[in-house]
Design an enzyme around this catalytic site. Structure first.
Site, PDB file in Angstrom:
ATOM      1  N   ARG A  77       0.853  -1.200   0.000  1.00 26.76           N
ATOM      2  CA  ARG A  77       0.000   0.000   0.000  1.00 26.76           C
ATOM      3  C   ARG A  77       0.873   1.228   0.000  1.00 26.76           C
ATOM      4  O   ARG A  77       1.781   1.353   0.808  1.00 26.76           O
ATOM      5  CB  ARG A  77      -0.886   0.027   1.243  1.00 26.76           C
ATOM      6  CG  ARG A  77      -1.817  -1.128   1.237  1.00 26.76           C
ATOM      7  CD  ARG A  77      -3.120  -0.818   1.899  1.00 26.76           C
ATOM      8  NE  ARG A  77      -3.873  -2.063   1.948  1.00 26.76           N
ATOM      9  CZ  ARG A  77      -4.644  -2.426   2.947  1.00 26.76           C
ATOM     10  NH1 ARG A  77      -4.779  -1.632   3.990  1.00 26.76           N
ATOM     11  NH2 ARG A  77      -5.282  -3.556   2.912  1.00 26.76           N
ATOM     12  N   SER A 116      -8.100  -1.322   0.616  1.00 24.75           N
ATOM     13  CA  SER A 116      -9.118  -1.665   1.609  1.00 24.75           C
ATOM     14  C   SER A 116      -9.899  -0.447   2.109  1.00 24.75           C
ATOM     15  O   SER A 116     -10.530   0.245   1.323  1.00 24.75           O
ATOM     16  CB  SER A 116      -8.450  -2.407   2.753  1.00 24.75           C
ATOM     17  OG  SER A 116      -9.417  -2.906   3.633  1.00 24.75           O
ATOM     18  N   HIS A 117      -9.776  -0.159   3.375  1.00 22.39           N
ATOM     19  CA  HIS A 117     -10.559   0.906   4.016  1.00 22.39           C
ATOM     20  C   HIS A 117      -9.863   2.255   3.941  1.00 22.39           C
ATOM     21  O   HIS A 117     -10.392   3.247   4.441  1.00 22.39           O
ATOM     22  CB  HIS A 117     -10.782   0.522   5.473  1.00 22.39           C
ATOM     23  CG  HIS A 117      -9.483   0.128   6.129  1.00 22.39           C
ATOM     24  ND1 HIS A 117      -8.859  -1.076   5.845  1.00 22.39           N
ATOM     25  CD2 HIS A 117      -8.677   0.785   6.972  1.00 22.39           C
ATOM     26  CE1 HIS A 117      -7.725  -1.137   6.516  1.00 22.39           C
ATOM     27  NE2 HIS A 117      -7.595  -0.024   7.213  1.00 22.39           N
ATOM     28  N   LYS A 176      -2.240  -6.612  -4.127  1.00 20.83           N
ATOM     29  CA  LYS A 176      -1.735  -7.803  -3.461  1.00 20.83           C
ATOM     30  C   LYS A 176      -1.951  -9.030  -4.341  1.00 20.83           C
ATOM     31  O   LYS A 176      -2.806  -9.040  -5.228  1.00 20.83           O
ATOM     32  CB  LYS A 176      -2.371  -8.002  -2.099  1.00 20.83           C
ATOM     33  CG  LYS A 176      -3.828  -8.376  -2.116  1.00 20.83           C
ATOM     34  CD  LYS A 176      -4.271  -8.662  -0.681  1.00 20.83           C
ATOM     35  CE  LYS A 176      -5.756  -8.934  -0.634  1.00 20.83           C
ATOM     36  NZ  LYS A 176      -6.206  -9.297   0.698  1.00 20.83           N
ATOM     37  N   ASP A 220     -16.511  -2.066   3.805  1.00 28.26           N
ATOM     38  CA  ASP A 220     -15.403  -1.141   3.532  1.00 28.26           C
ATOM     39  C   ASP A 220     -15.113  -1.019   2.036  1.00 28.26           C
ATOM     40  O   ASP A 220     -15.860  -1.518   1.196  1.00 28.26           O
ATOM     41  CB  ASP A 220     -14.143  -1.569   4.293  1.00 28.26           C
ATOM     42  CG  ASP A 220     -13.529  -2.830   3.714  1.00 28.26           C
ATOM     43  OD1 ASP A 220     -14.277  -3.653   3.182  1.00 28.26           O
ATOM     44  OD2 ASP A 220     -12.293  -2.985   3.789  1.00 28.26           O
ATOM     45  N   ASP A 234     -13.141  -2.404  -0.144  1.00 30.60           N
ATOM     46  CA  ASP A 234     -13.064  -3.584  -1.009  1.00 30.60           C
ATOM     47  C   ASP A 234     -14.010  -4.706  -0.581  1.00 30.60           C
ATOM     48  O   ASP A 234     -13.925  -5.819  -1.108  1.00 30.60           O
ATOM     49  CB  ASP A 234     -11.624  -4.098  -1.076  1.00 30.60           C
ATOM     50  CG  ASP A 234     -11.113  -4.555   0.280  1.00 30.60           C
ATOM     51  OD1 ASP A 234     -11.558  -4.013   1.302  1.00 30.60           O
ATOM     52  OD2 ASP A 234     -10.264  -5.461   0.329  1.00 30.60           O
ATOM     53  N   ASP A 256     -14.440  -6.470   2.295  1.00 31.63           N
ATOM     54  CA  ASP A 256     -14.139  -7.604   3.168  1.00 31.63           C
ATOM     55  C   ASP A 256     -14.428  -7.329   4.638  1.00 31.63           C
ATOM     56  O   ASP A 256     -14.472  -8.256   5.443  1.00 31.63           O
ATOM     57  CB  ASP A 256     -12.703  -8.124   2.953  1.00 31.63           C
ATOM     58  CG  ASP A 256     -11.652  -7.070   3.174  1.00 31.63           C
ATOM     59  OD1 ASP A 256     -12.017  -5.913   3.481  1.00 31.63           O
ATOM     60  OD2 ASP A 256     -10.449  -7.386   3.014  1.00 31.63           O
ATOM     61  N   ARG A 257     -14.622  -6.059   5.009  1.00 29.68           N
ATOM     62  CA  ARG A 257     -14.932  -5.758   6.410  1.00 29.68           C
ATOM     63  C   ARG A 257     -16.430  -5.591   6.618  1.00 29.68           C
ATOM     64  O   ARG A 257     -17.159  -5.324   5.667  1.00 29.68           O
ATOM     65  CB  ARG A 257     -14.251  -4.460   6.838  1.00 29.68           C
ATOM     66  CG  ARG A 257     -12.757  -4.562   6.841  1.00 29.68           C
ATOM     67  CD  ARG A 257     -12.139  -3.313   7.425  1.00 29.68           C
ATOM     68  NE  ARG A 257     -10.702  -3.513   7.562  1.00 29.68           N
ATOM     69  CZ  ARG A 257      -9.921  -2.833   8.389  1.00 29.68           C
ATOM     70  NH1 ARG A 257     -10.423  -1.889   9.142  1.00 29.68           N
ATOM     71  NH2 ARG A 257      -8.626  -3.094   8.455  1.00 29.68           N
ATOM     72  N   THR A 267      -1.861 -10.772  13.470  1.00 23.86           N
ATOM     73  CA  THR A 267      -2.771  -9.896  12.733  1.00 23.86           C
ATOM     74  C   THR A 267      -2.619 -10.089  11.227  1.00 23.86           C
ATOM     75  O   THR A 267      -1.500 -10.164  10.718  1.00 23.86           O
ATOM     76  CB  THR A 267      -2.450  -8.432  13.102  1.00 23.86           C
ATOM     77  OG1 THR A 267      -2.704  -8.275  14.495  1.00 23.86           O
ATOM     78  CG2 THR A 267      -3.299  -7.464  12.316  1.00 23.86           C
ATOM     79  N   GLU A 316     -11.237 -10.986  13.102  1.00 25.25           N
ATOM     80  CA  GLU A 316     -10.304 -10.003  13.651  1.00 25.25           C
ATOM     81  C   GLU A 316     -11.099  -8.858  14.262  1.00 25.25           C
ATOM     82  O   GLU A 316     -12.194  -8.535  13.804  1.00 25.25           O
ATOM     83  CB  GLU A 316      -9.406  -9.450  12.545  1.00 25.25           C
ATOM     84  CG  GLU A 316      -8.472 -10.465  11.952  1.00 25.25           C
ATOM     85  CD  GLU A 316      -7.371  -9.768  11.137  1.00 25.25           C
ATOM     86  OE1 GLU A 316      -6.315  -9.520  11.715  1.00 25.25           O
ATOM     87  OE2 GLU A 316      -7.612  -9.470   9.967  1.00 25.25           O
ATOM     88  N   SER A 375     -10.651  -5.905  13.841  1.00 20.52           N
ATOM     89  CA  SER A 375     -10.718  -4.793  12.901  1.00 20.52           C
ATOM     90  C   SER A 375     -11.859  -4.965  11.902  1.00 20.52           C
ATOM     91  O   SER A 375     -11.727  -4.618  10.749  1.00 20.52           O
ATOM     92  CB  SER A 375      -9.392  -4.690  12.162  1.00 20.52           C
ATOM     93  OG  SER A 375      -9.057  -5.955  11.588  1.00 20.52           O
ATOM     94  N   LYS A 393     -11.586 -12.369   4.435  1.00 20.60           N
ATOM     95  CA  LYS A 393     -12.741 -11.993   5.236  1.00 20.60           C
ATOM     96  C   LYS A 393     -13.824 -11.483   4.292  1.00 20.60           C
ATOM     97  O   LYS A 393     -13.535 -11.124   3.149  1.00 20.60           O
ATOM     98  CB  LYS A 393     -12.356 -10.970   6.291  1.00 20.60           C
ATOM     99  CG  LYS A 393     -11.636  -9.746   5.768  1.00 20.60           C
ATOM    100  CD  LYS A 393     -11.050  -8.966   6.942  1.00 20.60           C
ATOM    101  CE  LYS A 393     -10.343  -7.711   6.453  1.00 20.60           C
ATOM    102  NZ  LYS A 393      -8.941  -7.681   6.855  1.00 20.60           N
TER     103      LYS A 393
END
Ligand code: G1P
Ligand code: ZN
Length: 544
Positions: free
Chosen positions: A23, A114-115, A127, A278, A280, A282-283, A345, A364, A366, A377
């Site tokens: 990132r 991500s977020h 990634k 989020d 992408d 996954d959250r 993590t 997680e 998060s 996730k």
């Protein structure tokens, strides 16, 4: 005439993948050959991609489309047989993971930070996920990093990448580019795991929900699943159009950044259920009417009641949580007599446990929860499992939480983040504390006495790999705990994360504000690490 070009390059400093891929600021990624170098290092680091099938897609943030063009041209030059691309270059991270698995691809490249915010001034990321659909293991990311330090050239197809805005197959040199619908397969997978009839019945009976896609990738997925397939009224999905800059927002589903949803869920006429995802996809964040559910508690409740959904009716093989995640799920596992793994993590550490059939559910603190249905996730998955549980039990979110705490006790939990701290100061804080860990046992901080302190390291029980330096832990005699670690996903300065936890089993004390319940642990954390003095911050920037 189009051909494979071999262009000279030189190693670029700092292309080290963090907790979840590489990132950096978008401006950094946009500067040729930053992206090209990293893609070349991935292809070399994984041992070449000749004849391979790769999935390529991202969260649609600024630069997503142009980066995909470069990746396709480089994949063609490296001899890939086929790239499967989501239409418009879009794929949520869990949908990409599913696609790699369902199409038996050799791996995939996922473009996302991500977020983190998106846009020319914000963040970008890339990634590599392997053939199991999960993030590359540490040993693979190390090989990729090693290649970044040694590059002399990169290969790229000189012609234009094909149009990826329409479904169908095109060719790029000898490589095929197959543009697919990013949503259908994923929605079908969800329909197999969950009782859509029961959820549809709940909604038809007047149950109201609000899903905030935060202008990010899950908008179209949520519209298809929640509104079209499950019958939620149009408009139940808000901020549902993905935008390259996420509407200028911070697409991180927590009470701070999803404050619009929090306000709606605490308003007089609040819906029964609220959720957000989020950048992408996954959250997840789960919130009932007037009742926010912390991610650690959500994991514990889902572990307890997942068997109510058809996909998990056989029960769970085991559960896994990252070390800083609260221990709430541990007691559920104990009651069920199943294994509970504690990992470093980052989702990449769950992959071996899921592949080996040792864990079914993972999570997680998060806001990440998921299962063995993919190797990432999965935000919408968590939302649907909650809806399935609500439909079967007929209870409200608040009632489910009260039941859970009454049975298992409540792990009060909070994470305090100090963002963009001077990197040297943050490193010194951690290094000095690490040096003092052996002398902490027996020391008192206010009402709390330290039982033991250590630095977390992990030996993977499946592949035997070892991960050191995964966070400093201080355990108190009353069972409370504080963890200190530096973020591995930031793009500016350092972010210090302080994870605070304490178990309450007194039935009279189960409904406090977590910040009040944790007051002593918060004070002890500052006294132990000298946070305020060293960072110059009187208070954390983000409290979740
Ligand atoms: C953060 C979270 C971690 C998560 C990762 C990727 O990493 O803390 O749980 O796996 O983002 O979503 P960190 O910035 O703490 O290294
Ligand atoms: Zn994410």
């Amino acid at each position: 005439m189009t051909e494979i070009q071999t262009l000279p390059t030189r190693p670029i400093e700092g292309q080290k993948p963090g907790t979840s891929g590489l990132r950096k600021k978008t401006a950094v990624f946009r500067q040729t050959p930053y992206l090209e170098n990293y893609v070349q290092a991935i292809f070399e680091g994984i041992g070449g991609i000749e004849g391979q099938v790769l999935v390529v897609g991202g969260d649609g943030r600024y630069f997503n489309d142009r980066a995909i063009g470069v990746i396709l041209r480089m994949a063609a030059a490296h001899g890939a047989a086929r790239c499967i691309v989501g239409r418009g270059g879009l794929l949520s991270t869990p949908a990409a993971s599913h696609l790699i698995r369902s199409r038996k691809a050799d791996g995939g490249l996922i473009l996302s930070a991500s977020h983190n915010p998106g846009g020319p001034e914000a963040d970008f990321g890339l990634k590599y996920n392997g053939p199991n659909g999960g993030p590359a293991s540490e040993s693979v990311t190390e090989k990729i990093f090693a290649r970044t330090r040694d590059l002399q050239h990169y290969l790229i197809w000189s012609g234009e990448a094909p149009d990826i805005s329409r479904l169908g197959t095109a060719s790029l040199g000898a490589m095929e580019v197959e543009v697919i619908d990013p949503i259908g397969d994923y929605a079908d997978l969800m329909a197999r795991l969950f009782d859509f009839d029961a959820i549809r019945g709940l909604i038809a009976g007047g149950f109201r929900l609000r899903f905030d896609a935060m202008h990010a990738i899950t908008g179209p997925y949520a519209q298809e699943i929640l509104e079209r397939r499950l019958g939620a009224p149009a408009g139940s999905v808000v901020n549902g159009t993905p935008l390259p800059d996420f509407g200028g927002g911070h697409p991180d589903p927590n009470p701070i950044w999803a404050h619009e949803l929090m306000a709606a869920m605490h308003a007089p006429n609040a819906p029964d259920f609220g959720a957000a995802s989020d950048g992408d996809g996954d959250r997840n964040m789960i919130v009932g009417r007037g009742c926010y559910v912390s991610p650690s508690d959500s994991l514990a409740v889902l572990a307890d009641l997942a068997h109510l959904a058809p996909g998990y009716a056989q029960g769970l093989k085991g559960v896994a949580r990252s070390m800083p995640t609260s221990c709430a799920v541990d007691r559920v596992a104990e009651a069920k007599g199943i294994a509970c793994y504690e990992t470093p993590t980052g989702w990449k550490f769950f992959g071996t446990l899921l592949d080996a059939g040792r864990a079914t559910l993972c999570g997680e603190e998060s806001a990440g929860t998921g299962s063995d249905h993919v190797r990432e996730k999965d935000g919408l998955w968590a939302v649907l499992l909650w809806l399935n549980i609500l439909a079967v039990t007929g209870k409200s979110v608040a009632a489910l939480m009260a039941d859970h705490w009454a049975r298992y006790g409540r792990n009060y939990y909070s994470r305090h983040d100090y963002e963009e701290v001077d990197a040297a100061a943050a490193t010194a804080l951690i290094d000095d504390l690490r040096a003092r860990l052996p002398e902490l046992a027996g020391a008192r901080f206010g009402a709390l006495a330290v039982a033991r302190a250590d630095e977390f390291a992990y030996d993977d029980p499946v592949d035997g790999s070892h991960a050191a330096g995964q966070g400093l832990r201080v355990f108190f005699e009353n069972g409370a705990r504080v963890v200190f670690r530096l973020s591995g996903t930031g793009t500016a300065g350092a972010t210090l994360r302080v994870y605070l936890e304490s178990l309450e089993t007194d039935p009279e004390k189960l409904h406090q504000d977590p910040q009040d319940a944790l007051a002593e642990v918060i004070m002890a954390a500052d006294a132990i690490a000298g946070i305020a003095a060293r960072t110059g911050r009187a208070a954390p920037d983000v409290v979740t």
